[in-house]
Motif scaffolding. Structure first.
Motif, PDB file in Angstrom:
ATOM      1  N   PHE A 101       0.811  -1.215   0.000  1.00  7.46           N
ATOM      2  CA  PHE A 101       0.000   0.000   0.000  1.00  7.46           C
ATOM      3  C   PHE A 101       0.848   1.270   0.000  1.00  7.46           C
ATOM      4  N   ASN A 102       2.113   1.165   0.422  1.00  5.59           N
ATOM      5  CA  ASN A 102       2.978   2.344   0.506  1.00  5.59           C
ATOM      6  C   ASN A 102       4.092   2.314  -0.538  1.00  5.59           C
ATOM      7  N   ARG A 103       3.759   1.874  -1.723  1.00  7.63           N
ATOM      8  CA  ARG A 103       4.706   1.889  -2.829  1.00  7.63           C
ATOM      9  C   ARG A 103       3.966   2.278  -4.118  1.00  7.63           C
ATOM     10  N   HIS A 104       4.773   2.662  -5.107  1.00  6.50           N
ATOM     11  CA  HIS A 104       4.287   2.853  -6.484  1.00  6.50           C
ATOM     12  C   HIS A 104       3.279   3.996  -6.624  1.00  6.50           C
ATOM     13  N   TYR A 105       3.529   5.102  -5.917  1.00  4.84           N
ATOM     14  CA  TYR A 105       2.747   6.316  -6.157  1.00  4.84           C
ATOM     15  C   TYR A 105       3.292   7.008  -7.409  1.00  4.84           C
ATOM     16  N   PRO A 106       2.478   7.804  -8.076  1.00  5.17           N
ATOM     17  CA  PRO A 106       2.911   8.389  -9.357  1.00  5.17           C
ATOM     18  C   PRO A 106       4.159   9.249  -9.211  1.00  5.17           C
ATOM     19  N   ALA A 107       5.077   9.084 -10.139  1.00  8.40           N
ATOM     20  CA  ALA A 107       6.293   9.901 -10.229  1.00  8.40           C
ATOM     21  C   ALA A 107       6.113  10.839 -11.418  1.00  8.40           C
ATOM     22  N   LEU A 108       5.901  12.113 -11.149  1.00 14.11           N
ATOM     23  CA  LEU A 108       5.463  13.043 -12.197  1.00 14.11           C
ATOM     24  C   LEU A 108       6.451  14.166 -12.480  1.00 14.11           C
ATOM     25  N   ALA A 109       7.689  14.033 -12.020  1.00  9.17           N
ATOM     26  CA  ALA A 109       8.645  15.129 -12.202  1.00  9.17           C
ATOM     27  C   ALA A 109       8.838  15.467 -13.676  1.00  9.17           C
ATOM     28  N   ASP A 110       8.971  14.470 -14.537  1.00  6.23           N
ATOM     29  CA  ASP A 110       9.228  14.739 -15.955  1.00  6.23           C
ATOM     30  C   ASP A 110       8.055  15.459 -16.613  1.00  6.23           C
ATOM     31  N   SER A 111       6.849  14.962 -16.376  1.00  6.02           N
ATOM     32  CA  SER A 111       5.683  15.566 -17.034  1.00  6.02           C
ATOM     33  C   SER A 111       5.367  16.948 -16.467  1.00  6.02           C
ATOM     34  N   VAL A 112       5.559  17.130 -15.153  1.00  2.00           N
ATOM     35  CA  VAL A 112       5.331  18.461 -14.575  1.00  2.00           C
ATOM     36  C   VAL A 112       6.364  19.450 -15.103  1.00  2.00           C
ATOM     37  N   TYR A 113       7.629  19.022 -15.145  1.00  2.00           N
ATOM     38  CA  TYR A 113       8.685  19.926 -15.631  1.00  2.00           C
ATOM     39  C   TYR A 113       8.434  20.344 -17.075  1.00  2.00           C
ATOM     40  N   ALA A 114       7.977  19.412 -17.886  1.00  2.00           N
ATOM     41  CA  ALA A 114       7.713  19.747 -19.284  1.00  2.00           C
ATOM     42  C   ALA A 114       6.667  20.856 -19.419  1.00  2.00           C
ATOM     43  N   MET A 115       5.713  20.888 -18.496  1.00  2.00           N
ATOM     44  CA  MET A 115       4.630  21.877 -18.574  1.00  2.00           C
ATOM     45  C   MET A 115       4.996  23.214 -17.940  1.00  2.00           C
ATOM     46  N   VAL A 116       5.896  23.233 -16.953  1.00  2.00           N
ATOM     47  CA  VAL A 116       6.174  24.483 -16.236  1.00  2.00           C
ATOM     48  C   VAL A 116       7.496  25.116 -16.639  1.00  2.00           C
ATOM     49  N   ARG A 117       8.322  24.424 -17.397  1.00  2.00           N
ATOM     50  CA  ARG A 117       9.686  24.864 -17.660  1.00  2.00           C
ATOM     51  C   ARG A 117       9.755  26.303 -18.138  1.00  2.00           C
ATOM     52  N   THR A 118       8.976  26.666 -19.126  1.00  2.00           N
ATOM     53  CA  THR A 118       9.080  28.004 -19.713  1.00  2.00           C
ATOM     54  C   THR A 118       8.433  29.073 -18.854  1.00  2.00           C
ATOM     55  N   ALA A 119       7.656  28.671 -17.853  1.00  2.00           N
ATOM     56  CA  ALA A 119       6.971  29.648 -16.997  1.00  2.00           C
ATOM     57  C   ALA A 119       7.693  29.898 -15.682  1.00  2.00           C
ATOM     58  N   LEU A 120       8.756  29.148 -15.402  1.00  2.00           N
ATOM     59  CA  LEU A 120       9.502  29.341 -14.157  1.00  2.00           C
ATOM     60  C   LEU A 120      10.252  30.674 -14.196  1.00  2.00           C
ATOM     61  N   GLY A 121      10.272  31.352 -13.041  1.00  2.00           N
ATOM     62  CA  GLY A 121      10.936  32.654 -12.972  1.00  2.00           C
ATOM     63  C   GLY A 121      11.810  32.792 -11.756  1.00  2.00           C
ATOM     64  N   ASN A 122      12.097  34.012 -11.372  1.00  2.00           N
ATOM     65  CA  ASN A 122      13.013  34.289 -10.265  1.00  2.00           C
ATOM     66  C   ASN A 122      12.337  34.360  -8.906  1.00  2.00           C
ATOM     67  N   ASP A 123      11.014  34.241  -8.873  1.00  2.00           N
ATOM     68  CA  ASP A 123      10.252  34.306  -7.629  1.00  2.00           C
ATOM     69  C   ASP A 123       9.994  32.878  -7.149  1.00  2.00           C
ATOM     70  N   ALA A 124      10.660  32.485  -6.058  1.00  2.00           N
ATOM     71  CA  ALA A 124      10.539  31.108  -5.573  1.00  2.00           C
ATOM     72  C   ALA A 124       9.100  30.775  -5.195  1.00  2.00           C
ATOM     73  N   ALA A 125       8.416  31.696  -4.514  1.00  2.00           N
ATOM     74  CA  ALA A 125       7.033  31.439  -4.096  1.00  2.00           C
ATOM     75  C   ALA A 125       6.120  31.266  -5.298  1.00  2.00           C
ATOM     76  N   ALA A 126       6.332  32.068  -6.324  1.00  2.00           N
ATOM     77  CA  ALA A 126       5.529  31.934  -7.539  1.00  2.00           C
ATOM     78  C   ALA A 126       5.805  30.601  -8.226  1.00  2.00           C
ATOM     79  N   ASN A 127       7.069  30.167  -8.230  1.00  2.00           N
ATOM     80  CA  ASN A 127       7.406  28.868  -8.813  1.00  2.00           C
ATOM     81  C   ASN A 127       6.711  27.735  -8.059  1.00  2.00           C
ATOM     82  N   VAL A 128       6.668  27.840  -6.744  1.00  2.00           N
ATOM     83  CA  VAL A 128       6.005  26.811  -5.939  1.00  2.00           C
ATOM     84  C   VAL A 128       4.521  26.748  -6.280  1.00  2.00           C
ATOM     85  N   ARG A 129       3.870  27.902  -6.371  1.00  2.00           N
ATOM     86  CA  ARG A 129       2.443  27.914  -6.710  1.00  2.00           C
ATOM     87  C   ARG A 129       2.206  27.305  -8.089  1.00  2.00           C
TER      88      ARG A 129
END
Length: 375
Positions: A101-129
């Motif tokens: 029950f505590n294994r195999h949760y989704p690993a989404l770093a690649d797909s999330v990065y692909a969608m946010v890469r061009t929108a990331l900026g210098n504001d850490a809080a904004a990047n987190v949101r």
């Protein structure tokens, strides 16, 4: 306090289960804390602690002392809780699939990065949101094919945007110990102090994507991907996710539960999620050590198991820790630690089959590679 019941996908005709979450404070105000208990459904100390926390959070909310949002799931696994075979509860693996029950949760770093890469900026809080919004969107769109997947989907969805995730577990027979990500130790140390942890085991990846890493690991993976692309954008480790091992399966006692609940409340006051005077930080019992330095003692042959030390004991290299006695052939094998450290967990059965893991020692020497967690 608000209660929300989340229906799980029905596995069979006439069968239906639900997961219940309790919500305190105001969403979007301050930090979000997510706490769940008994994801391994036969690990019950956390469920009693969660019930104590529920009383605390309701009183704190009524007193106007919550500076953030707290989501509490006192019973995180209705599937495993209903798995009883010949009088024994089997809550670690789903019986239909054999999956943990505590294994195999989704690993989404690649797909999330692909969608946010061009929108990331210098504001850490904004990047987190930005990252949290995209992560929540992708999780919501994942297909759910069976009851186990719907349980994982619901739990991950409740926790994915939290600043703090505490996953309450226990071992077979153990001293209180923690697992967390290596980059998270500075944030985790106050929790280790308040809880009186005898060991905190650190890794950036332990294998098979357990719940805590599904919540936290994505953040340093995104930072690594951005750095590899030459982007100088701040992506902080925005989720402190910790697996809290509340001693052993038999450690279900009101005094222990009250002590642990009080320690978690003290940590949340220290973090600013709860208003009030910050309790003094206790002494750190033991420094954090690498999960890759967790030494496991296994039985070389079958026999009766006799432990020479209790969980929480500090031992030296070469010190005898456990005997395996074969009463038929008069074999007696004594196992010792190779490195020395803190005995943080032991098996609670006293008959060993060949190869059974009997004890774990937190050592300062990183010597393991590959999957670092047991099944």
């Amino acid at each position: 306090m608000r209660r929300i019941d989340h229906p799980l996908l029905s596995p069979s005709l006439g069968a239906a289960r639900q997961l219940s979450s309790f919500h305190f404070g105001e969403a979007g105000r301050g930090e979000k804390v997510y706490i769940q208990a008994a994801l391994h459904a036969d690990e019950l100390p956390g469920m009693l602690v969660a019930w104590q926390l529920k009383q605390h959070f309701a009183a704190l909310e009524a007193a106007g002392r919550l500076n953030g949002e707290i989501v509490l799931v006192p019973m995180a696994n209705p599937i495993g809780l209903d798995q009883t075979l010949l009088g024994y509860q089997l809550g670690r693996f789903e019986q239909g699939s054999g999956l943990n029950f505590n294994r195999h949760y989704p690993a989404l770093a690649d797909s999330v990065y692909a969608m946010v890469r061009t929108a990331l900026g210098n504001d850490a809080a904004a990047n987190v949101r930005l990252i949290r919004a995209e992560l929540s969107r992708q999780l919501a769109e994942l297909p759910v094919k069976n009851e186990l997947a719907s349980l994982r989907h619901t739990l991950h969805g409740l926790a994915c945007d939290a600043d703090v995730v505490l996953d309450l577990h226990c071992d077979a027979r153990a001293a209180l110990h923690l697992y967390t990500g290596t980059p998270l130790w500075p944030q985790c140390e106050p929790l280790a102090r308040y809880l009186g942890a005898h060991a905190t085991l650190l890794a950036t990846e332990s294998g098979d994507n357990p719940f805590d890493e599904a919540c936290s690991q994505l953040w340093w993976q995104l930072a690594e991907r951005a750095a590899a692309d030459g982007l100088t954008v701040p992506i902080p480790p925005a989720c402190l996710a910790v697996t809290v091992e509340l001693r052993g399966q038999a450690s279900v006692h009101p005094t222990l539960a009250e002590r642990d609940a009080d320690a978690i409340v003290a940590f949340l006051i220290h973090r600013g999620v709860i208003g009030g005077e910050v309790p003094p930080l206790p002494e750190l019992l033991h420094p954090a050590t690498p999960l890759a330095g967790s030494e496991t003692l296994a039985a070389p042959h079958p026999g009766v198991v006799s432990f020479r030390v209790e969980p929480g004991a500090t031992v030296t290299a070469g010190q005898p820790l456990v005997d395996i006695v074969d009463p038929l052939d008069d074999r007696v094998t004594t196992l010792a630690s190779q490195y020395g450290g803190v005995v943080y967990a032991q098996e609670n059965r006293h008959y060993a089959t060949t190869g059974m893991e009997l004890a774990k020692i937190a050592t300062a020497t990183a010597f393991k590679t590959g999957k670092l967690l047991s099944a």
